[in-house]
Structure formats: C-alpha cells, structure tokens
Design a protein around this motif. Structure first.
Motif, PDB file in Angstrom:
ATOM      1  N   PRO A 195       0.815  -1.232   0.000  1.00  0.00           N
ATOM      2  CA  PRO A 195       0.000   0.000   0.000  1.00  0.00           C
ATOM      3  C   PRO A 195       0.842   1.272   0.000  1.00  0.00           C
ATOM      4  N   ARG A 196       1.931   1.277   0.762  1.00  0.00           N
ATOM      5  CA  ARG A 196       2.784   2.456   0.788  1.00  0.00           C
ATOM      6  C   ARG A 196       3.482   2.654  -0.557  1.00  0.00           C
ATOM      7  N   CYS A 225      -0.497 -17.631  -0.522  1.00  0.00           N
ATOM      8  CA  CYS A 225      -0.423 -16.171  -0.459  1.00  0.00           C
ATOM      9  C   CYS A 225      -1.790 -15.508  -0.633  1.00  0.00           C
ATOM     10  N   ASP A 226      -2.847 -16.300  -0.777  1.00  0.00           N
ATOM     11  CA  ASP A 226      -4.157 -15.719  -1.066  1.00  0.00           C
ATOM     12  C   ASP A 226      -4.588 -14.711  -0.011  1.00  0.00           C
ATOM     13  N   GLU A 227      -4.418 -15.061   1.259  1.00  0.00           N
ATOM     14  CA  GLU A 227      -4.854 -14.149   2.315  1.00  0.00           C
ATOM     15  C   GLU A 227      -4.030 -12.867   2.313  1.00  0.00           C
ATOM     16  N   LEU A 228      -2.736 -12.987   2.051  1.00  0.00           N
ATOM     17  CA  LEU A 228      -1.891 -11.801   2.002  1.00  0.00           C
ATOM     18  C   LEU A 228      -2.287 -10.899   0.833  1.00  0.00           C
ATOM     19  N   LEU A 229      -2.617 -11.511  -0.305  1.00  0.00           N
ATOM     20  CA  LEU A 229      -3.062 -10.728  -1.457  1.00  0.00           C
ATOM     21  C   LEU A 229      -4.409 -10.063  -1.187  1.00  0.00           C
ATOM     22  N   GLU A 230      -5.303 -10.797  -0.520  1.00  0.00           N
ATOM     23  CA  GLU A 230      -6.611 -10.223  -0.201  1.00  0.00           C
ATOM     24  C   GLU A 230      -6.469  -8.983   0.669  1.00  0.00           C
ATOM     25  N   GLY A 231      -5.496  -8.991   1.553  1.00  0.00           N
ATOM     26  CA  GLY A 231      -5.259  -7.834   2.405  1.00  0.00           C
ATOM     27  C   GLY A 231      -4.761  -6.615   1.643  1.00  0.00           C
ATOM     28  N   CYS A 232      -4.312  -6.829   0.412  1.00  0.00           N
ATOM     29  CA  CYS A 232      -3.805  -5.732  -0.417  1.00  0.00           C
ATOM     30  C   CYS A 232      -4.796  -5.347  -1.516  1.00  0.00           C
ATOM     31  N   ALA A 233      -6.018  -5.855  -1.447  1.00  0.00           N
ATOM     32  CA  ALA A 233      -6.978  -5.689  -2.542  1.00  0.00           C
ATOM     33  C   ALA A 233      -7.208  -4.227  -2.892  1.00  0.00           C
ATOM     34  N   ASP A 234      -7.404  -3.371  -1.888  1.00  0.00           N
ATOM     35  CA  ASP A 234      -7.651  -1.951  -2.165  1.00  0.00           C
ATOM     36  C   ASP A 234      -6.445  -1.300  -2.830  1.00  0.00           C
ATOM     37  N   ALA A 235      -5.252  -1.648  -2.367  1.00  0.00           N
ATOM     38  CA  ALA A 235      -4.039  -1.081  -2.956  1.00  0.00           C
ATOM     39  C   ALA A 235      -3.875  -1.526  -4.396  1.00  0.00           C
ATOM     40  N   ILE A 236      -4.230  -2.770  -4.693  1.00  0.00           N
ATOM     41  CA  ILE A 236      -4.097  -3.289  -6.055  1.00  0.00           C
ATOM     42  C   ILE A 236      -5.067  -2.587  -6.993  1.00  0.00           C
ATOM     43  N   GLU A 289      -6.219   0.451  -6.597  1.00  0.00           N
ATOM     44  CA  GLU A 289      -5.649   1.793  -6.764  1.00  0.00           C
ATOM     45  C   GLU A 289      -4.481   1.770  -7.736  1.00  0.00           C
ATOM     46  N   PHE A 290      -3.657   0.745  -7.642  1.00  0.00           N
ATOM     47  CA  PHE A 290      -2.485   0.616  -8.504  1.00  0.00           C
ATOM     48  C   PHE A 290      -2.898   0.466  -9.964  1.00  0.00           C
ATOM     49  N   ARG A 291      -3.964  -0.277 -10.205  1.00  0.00           N
ATOM     50  CA  ARG A 291      -4.433  -0.448 -11.586  1.00  0.00           C
ATOM     51  C   ARG A 291      -4.801   0.896 -12.212  1.00  0.00           C
ATOM     52  N   GLY A 292      -5.580   1.707 -11.494  1.00  0.00           N
ATOM     53  CA  GLY A 292      -5.961   3.012 -12.022  1.00  0.00           C
ATOM     54  C   GLY A 292      -4.757   3.912 -12.250  1.00  0.00           C
ATOM     55  N   LEU A 293      -3.813   3.859 -11.330  1.00  0.00           N
ATOM     56  CA  LEU A 293      -2.606   4.671 -11.448  1.00  0.00           C
ATOM     57  C   LEU A 293      -1.793   4.263 -12.680  1.00  0.00           C
ATOM     58  N   LEU A 294      -1.661   2.961 -12.896  1.00  0.00           N
ATOM     59  CA  LEU A 294      -0.892   2.484 -14.044  1.00  0.00           C
ATOM     60  C   LEU A 294      -1.541   2.881 -15.356  1.00  0.00           C
ATOM     61  N   ASP A 295      -2.868   2.784 -15.418  1.00  0.00           N
ATOM     62  CA  ASP A 295      -3.569   3.151 -16.648  1.00  0.00           C
ATOM     63  C   ASP A 295      -3.351   4.628 -16.963  1.00  0.00           C
ATOM     64  N   ALA A 310      -0.225  -7.825 -14.326  1.00  0.00           N
ATOM     65  CA  ALA A 310      -0.211  -8.526 -13.044  1.00  0.00           C
ATOM     66  C   ALA A 310      -1.398  -8.146 -12.180  1.00  0.00           C
ATOM     67  N   VAL A 311      -1.734  -6.850 -12.123  1.00  0.00           N
ATOM     68  CA  VAL A 311      -2.864  -6.452 -11.279  1.00  0.00           C
ATOM     69  C   VAL A 311      -4.188  -6.929 -11.864  1.00  0.00           C
ATOM     70  N   GLN A 312      -4.187  -7.271 -13.151  1.00  0.00           N
ATOM     71  CA  GLN A 312      -5.364  -7.858 -13.779  1.00  0.00           C
ATOM     72  C   GLN A 312      -5.393  -9.379 -13.608  1.00  0.00           C
ATOM     73  N   GLU A 313      -4.417  -9.901 -12.858  1.00  0.00           N
ATOM     74  CA  GLU A 313      -4.268 -11.333 -12.608  1.00  0.00           C
ATOM     75  C   GLU A 313      -3.910 -12.113 -13.869  1.00  0.00           C
ATOM     76  N   GLU A 314      -3.319 -11.429 -14.836  1.00  0.00           N
ATOM     77  CA  GLU A 314      -2.815 -12.082 -16.042  1.00  0.00           C
ATOM     78  C   GLU A 314      -1.312 -12.295 -15.851  1.00  0.00           C
ATOM     79  N   TYR A 315      -0.992 -13.190 -14.913  1.00  0.00           N
ATOM     80  CA  TYR A 315       0.390 -13.340 -14.491  1.00  0.00           C
ATOM     81  C   TYR A 315       1.277 -13.952 -15.569  1.00  0.00           C
ATOM     82  N   HIS A 316       0.733 -14.876 -16.350  1.00  0.00           N
ATOM     83  CA  HIS A 316       1.539 -15.481 -17.410  1.00  0.00           C
ATOM     84  C   HIS A 316       1.869 -14.446 -18.477  1.00  0.00           C
ATOM     85  N   GLY A 317       0.894 -13.593 -18.795  1.00  0.00           N
ATOM     86  CA  GLY A 317       1.153 -12.529 -19.753  1.00  0.00           C
ATOM     87  C   GLY A 317       2.212 -11.572 -19.262  1.00  0.00           C
ATOM     88  N   ALA A 318       2.174 -11.251 -17.962  1.00  0.00           N
ATOM     89  CA  ALA A 318       3.179 -10.357 -17.383  1.00  0.00           C
ATOM     90  C   ALA A 318       4.567 -10.971 -17.488  1.00  0.00           C
TER      91      ALA A 318
END
Length: 225
Positions: free
Chosen positions: A40-41, A69-80, A82-88, A107-115
């Motif tokens: 988030p920071r 890592c699912d729970e750790l990722l879920e805890g970052c959902a709001d930051a992710i 926000e990150f998507r909008g910022l990147l666009d 990656a933030v779109q969960e297209e990890y193989h494409g990334a």
C-alpha cells in the motif's frame, strides 16, 4: 519480517531502493511478508516514483506463483485496485518505463503469465512444445524476425515459418485489452508484438498450427498440490 522503516532512506536514493527490493522480493522470485505489508505504501508513492512503480509491480507479479499467499493478497486488494488506475493513467503519458508499467498492469489484472511473457519485442524468444507432436518449437518475436523454427545447436534457428499475427478484430480477453492499451498510447512496437504473441505459429516438424499465448499459459501454469 516486519515492514521496512521508510524514514531510514530517501525515496530518490537508488541504492536504498535496491536494498529495499532485496528485502521485499527474495531469491527465486518469492515475496516476503514484508513485501505485502509494504505494497500500500509503495502504491501511494508510485504516481511520482518509477522505482516504487517497478517494485510494486514485481511484488504483485511474483505473488501469484506462491501457494498460500491468497490471504496476504486479499489484504492488499484496495491497494491493487488503486495501482491499476494509477498504471492506466501513467501509461497514457507515453512514459519511458512503458514496458514495466504494462507488465505491472497485466499482473494487477491477474494475467500473471502474460506479465511474465511480455518483453519489448526487440529480442524475445519463447520455447514451446508443439501441442500436437511435442517437439520443442522456438518462437521469435523481434527485430531479427517473427517466426517459429527448430533450434539447431550449430546452425541456429532452422526451417523458419512466419508467425500468423492475430487480426485485431479477432483478439479477445487480455490480448484485446493489452493491444488496445498499447495502440491507444501509440506504443506501436508493443502493439504489433501483441498481435504476434496472441497469434498462431506453425510447427516446423508436423506443420500443425497452434496458439502461441495459449500454449505459453498452459506450459507455465502453476501445478496445484
């Protein structure tokens, strides 16, 4: 491991960013718990700092390959989100770090193989097994050519076959989305490379035709245990 102390270094200090990266993204592409805590920071810093954008993108991209890592990722959902909008918004400025931002956006779109697969399409090679005969096929997308071939230890790429780029109107899913983003921002090399990456290749051995992106995703999909 606790989150890093942000007051102990300068956001403009290249060595500090390098050290921070070692703490958050570990060897073998693993993300430390501190990496999730710091995300988030990093996102808050990312609008004006290329190092923060890069490191935040690396954390999201590499987190996908780790089971548990699912729970750790879920805890970052709001930051992710926000990150998507910022990147666009960042990509609309046609930035120097366009490729890094595109990888992070995938990656933030969960297209990890494409990334993981996305390069700058100047010197990109992919080794894929033909889905029909299982022979290894080299896929090249770069300034030297856009082809499938058999790789010979002494002769290099032999029996080359031109790739068959996807017609724009036939793109779907992440291929269509990423092509639209790169074409919108006039990143012409990336946009054209997308058409080839999401196009088809001919196997030099059995002459069958297959989807490059589909076979790459299948070959690199994590094995669930």
């Amino acid at each position: 491991m606790s989150p890093p102390s942000w007051s102990s270094w300068s956001a403009s200090d290249a060595e500090a960013w390098k050290e921070l990266g070692y703490r958050l993204v570990l060897e073998h592409d693993l993300v430390s718990p501190a990496g999730f805590a710091a995300l988030p920071r990093l996102v808050r810093l990312a609008s004006g700092n290329a190092d923060a954008r890069r490191l935040a993108g690396e954390i999201v991209e590499r987190a996908a390959g780790q089971h548990g890592c699912d729970e750790l990722l879920e805890g970052c959902a709001d930051a992710i989100v926000e990150f998507r909008g910022l990147l666009d918004q960042h990509l609309r400025t046609r930035p120097a770090d366009c490729l890094t931002a595109c990888r992070a956006l995938l990656a933030v779109q969960e297209e990890y193989h494409g990334a993981a697969a996305l390069g700058d399409f100047t010197d990109d090679f992919y080794g894929l097994d033909c889905p029909h005969c299982a022979v290894m096929v080299t896929i090249a997308i770069g300034n030297y050519g856009r082809y499938s071939a058999s790789r010979d230890r002494d002769l290099g790429d032999v029996d080359r076959r031109d790739l068959r780029p996807a017609p724009t109107e036939q793109l779907s899913g992440v291929g269509r989305w990423m092509h639209e983003v790169t074409a919108r921002d006039e990143e012409n090399v990336l946009a054209d490379g997308m058409l080839h990456l999401f196009g088809k290749a001919e196997c030099p051995h059995c002459e069958s035709v297959f989807s490059i992106a589909d076979e790459y995703a299948a070959a690199n999909r994590p094995v669930l245990r």
